[in-house]
Design a protein around this motif. Structure first.
Motif, PDB file in Angstrom:
ATOM      1  N   ARG A  56      -0.754  -2.009  14.983  1.00 36.83           N
ATOM      2  CA  ARG A  56      -2.185  -1.681  14.924  1.00 36.83           C
ATOM      3  C   ARG A  56      -2.821  -2.189  13.640  1.00 36.83           C
ATOM      4  NH1 ARG A  56      -1.513   3.536  15.901  1.00 36.83           N
ATOM      5  NH2 ARG A  56      -1.940   4.397  13.844  1.00 36.83           N
ATOM      6  N   LYS A  57      -2.074  -2.094  12.541  1.00 40.82           N
ATOM      7  CA  LYS A  57      -2.628  -2.477  11.242  1.00 40.82           C
ATOM      8  C   LYS A  57      -2.409  -3.941  10.909  1.00 40.82           C
ATOM      9  CE  LYS A  57      -2.207   2.144   9.317  1.00 40.82           C
ATOM     10  NZ  LYS A  57      -3.331   2.382   8.411  1.00 40.82           N
ATOM     11  N   ALA A 108      -7.068   8.945   1.472  1.00 36.62           N
ATOM     12  CA  ALA A 108      -7.723   9.974   2.286  1.00 36.62           C
ATOM     13  C   ALA A 108      -8.282   9.323   3.545  1.00 36.62           C
ATOM     14  CB  ALA A 108      -8.854  10.623   1.492  1.00 36.62           C
ATOM     15  N   ASP A 109      -7.934   9.873   4.697  1.00 35.07           N
ATOM     16  CA  ASP A 109      -8.465   9.317   5.941  1.00 35.07           C
ATOM     17  C   ASP A 109      -9.958   9.585   6.076  1.00 35.07           C
ATOM     18  OD1 ASP A 109      -6.009   8.344   6.685  1.00 35.07           O
ATOM     19  OD2 ASP A 109      -5.468  10.143   7.819  1.00 35.07           O
ATOM     20  N   LYS A 146       2.116   1.716  14.686  1.00 31.55           N
ATOM     21  CA  LYS A 146       1.247   1.667  13.505  1.00 31.55           C
ATOM     22  C   LYS A 146       1.292   0.296  12.847  1.00 31.55           C
ATOM     23  CE  LYS A 146       0.392   5.492  11.348  1.00 31.55           C
ATOM     24  NZ  LYS A 146       0.569   6.726  10.561  1.00 31.55           N
ATOM     25  N   ILE A 154      -7.683   0.440   4.554  1.00 27.54           N
ATOM     26  CA  ILE A 154      -7.517  -0.596   3.521  1.00 27.54           C
ATOM     27  C   ILE A 154      -6.384  -1.548   3.896  1.00 27.54           C
ATOM     28  CG2 ILE A 154      -7.060  -0.993   1.067  1.00 27.54           C
ATOM     29  CD1 ILE A 154      -8.143   1.924   0.627  1.00 27.54           C
ATOM     30  N   ALA A 167      -0.050   3.933  -1.876  1.00 26.92           N
ATOM     31  CA  ALA A 167      -0.925   5.079  -2.140  1.00 26.92           C
ATOM     32  C   ALA A 167      -1.222   5.843  -0.855  1.00 26.92           C
ATOM     33  CB  ALA A 167      -2.237   4.611  -2.768  1.00 26.92           C
ATOM     34  N   GLY A 213       3.043  -1.774   4.227  1.00 25.23           N
ATOM     35  CA  GLY A 213       2.509  -0.424   4.187  1.00 25.23           C
ATOM     36  C   GLY A 213       3.609   0.609   4.265  1.00 25.23           C
ATOM     37  N   PHE A 214       3.213   1.840   4.069  1.00 25.07           N
ATOM     38  CA  PHE A 214       4.109   2.978   4.271  1.00 25.07           C
ATOM     39  C   PHE A 214       3.557   3.805   5.421  1.00 25.07           C
ATOM     40  CE2 PHE A 214       5.755   1.903   0.201  1.00 25.07           C
ATOM     41  CZ  PHE A 214       6.992   2.511   0.116  1.00 25.07           C
ATOM     42  N   ALA A 215       4.404   4.510   6.105  1.00 23.23           N
ATOM     43  CA  ALA A 215       3.914   5.467   7.094  1.00 23.23           C
ATOM     44  C   ALA A 215       4.789   6.701   7.045  1.00 23.23           C
ATOM     45  CB  ALA A 215       3.913   4.859   8.483  1.00 23.23           C
ATOM     46  N   ALA A 216       4.212   7.775   6.618  1.00 23.97           N
ATOM     47  CA  ALA A 216       4.917   9.052   6.596  1.00 23.97           C
ATOM     48  C   ALA A 216       4.550   9.786   7.877  1.00 23.97           C
ATOM     49  CB  ALA A 216       4.480   9.860   5.376  1.00 23.97           C
ATOM     50  N   GLU A 217       5.553  10.101   8.664  1.00 27.79           N
ATOM     51  CA  GLU A 217       5.291  10.732   9.962  1.00 27.79           C
ATOM     52  C   GLU A 217       6.087  12.023  10.084  1.00 27.79           C
ATOM     53  OE1 GLU A 217       3.069   9.411  11.817  1.00 27.79           O
ATOM     54  OE2 GLU A 217       3.032   7.260  11.379  1.00 27.79           O
ATOM     55  N   ASN A 220     -12.740   7.017   6.278  1.00 24.94           N
ATOM     56  CA  ASN A 220     -12.674   5.933   5.301  1.00 24.94           C
ATOM     57  C   ASN A 220     -12.192   4.656   5.980  1.00 24.94           C
ATOM     58  OD1 ASN A 220     -13.521   6.881   2.749  1.00 24.94           O
ATOM     59  ND2 ASN A 220     -11.633   8.066   2.531  1.00 24.94           N
ATOM     60  N   PRO A 221     -12.538   3.500   5.431  1.00 20.09           N
ATOM     61  CA  PRO A 221     -12.020   2.253   5.994  1.00 20.09           C
ATOM     62  C   PRO A 221     -10.498   2.190   5.848  1.00 20.09           C
ATOM     63  CG  PRO A 221     -13.195   1.827   3.938  1.00 20.09           C
ATOM     64  CD  PRO A 221     -13.425   3.270   4.277  1.00 20.09           C
ATOM     65  N   MET A 276       0.856  -1.195   0.000  1.00 19.33           N
ATOM     66  CA  MET A 276       0.000   0.000   0.000  1.00 19.33           C
ATOM     67  C   MET A 276       0.886   1.238   0.000  1.00 19.33           C
ATOM     68  SD  MET A 276      -3.313  -0.223  -0.177  1.00 19.33           S
ATOM     69  CE  MET A 276      -3.667   1.406   0.463  1.00 19.33           C
TER      70      MET A 276
HETATM   71  N1  CTP Z   1      -3.870   3.392   4.606  1.00 23.98           N
HETATM   72  C1  CTP Z   1      -4.920   2.623   4.168  1.00 23.98           C
HETATM   73  N2  CTP Z   1      -6.206   3.042   4.327  1.00 23.98           N
HETATM   74  C2  CTP Z   1      -6.464   4.217   4.944  1.00 23.98           C
HETATM   75  C3  CTP Z   1      -5.412   5.010   5.418  1.00 23.98           C
HETATM   76  C4  CTP Z   1      -4.111   4.569   5.226  1.00 23.98           C
HETATM   77  O1  CTP Z   1      -4.680   1.536   3.611  1.00 23.98           O
HETATM   78  N3  CTP Z   1      -7.725   4.600   5.100  1.00 23.98           N
HETATM   79  C5  CTP Z   1      -2.505   2.875   4.431  1.00 23.98           C
HETATM   80  C6  CTP Z   1      -1.558   3.751   3.648  1.00 23.98           C
HETATM   81  O2  CTP Z   1      -1.592   3.423   2.275  1.00 23.98           O
HETATM   82  C7  CTP Z   1      -0.223   3.402   4.258  1.00 23.98           C
HETATM   83  C8  CTP Z   1      -0.546   3.037   5.686  1.00 23.98           C
HETATM   84  O3  CTP Z   1      -1.948   2.738   5.701  1.00 23.98           O
HETATM   85  O4  CTP Z   1       0.355   2.263   3.644  1.00 23.98           O
HETATM   86  C9  CTP Z   1      -0.273   4.085   6.707  1.00 23.98           C
HETATM   87  O5  CTP Z   1      -0.950   5.265   6.362  1.00 23.98           O
HETATM   88  P1  CTP Z   1      -0.989   6.428   7.424  1.00 23.98           P
HETATM   89  O6  CTP Z   1      -1.724   7.579   6.853  1.00 23.98           O
HETATM   90  O7  CTP Z   1       0.400   6.653   7.910  1.00 23.98           O
HETATM   91  O8  CTP Z   1      -1.808   5.722   8.619  1.00 23.98           O
HETATM   92  P2  CTP Z   1      -3.184   6.056   9.305  1.00 23.98           P
HETATM   93  O9  CTP Z   1      -3.668   4.782   9.906  1.00 23.98           O
HETATM   94  O10 CTP Z   1      -4.104   6.758   8.371  1.00 23.98           O
HETATM   95  O11 CTP Z   1      -2.775   6.982  10.519  1.00 23.98           O
HETATM   96  P3  CTP Z   1      -2.595   8.585  10.623  1.00 23.98           P
HETATM   97  O12 CTP Z   1      -3.614   9.004  11.619  1.00 23.98           O
HETATM   98  O13 CTP Z   1      -1.187   8.738  11.124  1.00 23.98           O
HETATM   99  O14 CTP Z   1      -2.800   9.194   9.255  1.00 23.98           O
END
Ligand code: CTP
Ligand code: CA
Length: 233
Positions: A173-174, A105-106, A170, A135, A102, A151-155, A132-133, A100
């Motif tokens: 959690r995922k 959008a949260d 993270k 993914i 991409a 996954g990726f996590a940009a912090e 959003n769910p 993942m």
């Molecule tokens: N991701 C995803 N579905 C979402 C949000 C994020 O699959 N609704 C995936 C991104 O593609 C990425 C990873 O989860 O690989 C981490 O995304 P990130 O935005 O860092 O994590 P979030 O769980 O959205 O936490 P944050 O509150 O820090 O944005």
């Protein structure tokens, strides 16, 4: 055969990667989006192709050209988080490595207006957003035996330790097998040709670090994913 000199260590594997950034519509002409260019995801697709994989690229509004057509490549264009989720879930049933990359959008607008939103009266416009769910978490939860989910996590972390703490939490959690952590700021990480990541496993172990072009980072990530595949938790 005919693939050039590189190692074909992903031959017979199917790599599924999402790239770009989703757009969540507000009305027929407007959306909420993000600054992801898709460069890292496209670099992953190119690297996986070069190493012999079959590749499915789920592309959300790329600002860079997708890989050139290739017999082992399919590209699925998506727009919203929901369409990206559908495409990933369907392709994941046949994938060995799922990444993942991409920017999803949260949140999305709770209501999509069927007509263009008009200005009214000079006051503020209030938008209600719903989450959003996740993914990546869903893909990790439903993964097939032997499948590696990355996954990726940009912090925006102030230090490497803080980046690692955020990333480990993270990943856990995922339920991701591997998370590529990178530090971002207003001028760091988006749209550039370079990237720097720390790769941590779901158990919190640092397995690799990579800095350089997004192609270099892609190769390091794929190598780490192969490593996790060879040594499941
Ligand atoms: N991701 C995803 N579905 C979402 C949000 C994020 O699959 N609704 C995936 C991104 O593609 C990425 C990873 O989860 O690989 C981490 O995304 P990130 O935005 O860092 O994590 P979030 O769980 O959205 O936490 P944050 O509150 O820090 O944005
Ligand atoms: Ca997020």
């Amino acid at each position: 055969v005919g693939e050039g000199a590189g190692a074909q260590d992903l031959a017979n594997l199917h790599v599924l990667v999402s790239a770009g950034g989703t757009r969540e519509p507000l009305d027929p002409v407007r959306f909420l989006g993000n600054r992801s260019s898709g460069k890292q995801g496209v670099a992953l697709a190119n690297a996986a192709l070069a190493r012999g994989a079959r590749v499915t690229l789920v592309a959300a509004h790329l600002e860079v050209p997708p890989p050139a057509p290739h017999p082992r490549l399919s590209v699925v264009d998506v727009s919203t988080a929901e369409s990206l989720s559908d495409a990933m879930r369907s392709a994941a049933t046949e994938a060995d490595i799922v990444v993942m990359a991409a920017a999803v959008a949260d949140y999305r607008p709770e209501n999509v207006e069927s007509g263009k939103i008009k200005k009214s009266g000079g006051g503020p416009l209030l938008l209600r957003l719903v989450e959003n769910p996740d993914i990546l978490a869903g893909l990790a939860r439903d993964k097939r035996p032997g499948q590696v989910v990355v996954g990726f996590a940009a912090e925006t972390a102030a230090s490497r330790d803080e980046l690692l703490d955020l990333g480990r939490a993270k990943a856990a959690r995922k339920g991701a097998d591997l998370l590529a952590l990178n530090a971002v700021g207003w001028s760091q990480g988006f749209g550039t040709d370079e990237n720097a990541v720390v790769l941590v496993t779901g158990a919190g172990d640092v397995v690799a670090e990579a800095a350089g072009t997004k192609a270099d980072v892609a190769d390091a990530l794929l190598t780490a994913a192969l490593g996790v595949r060879g040594a499941p938790a």
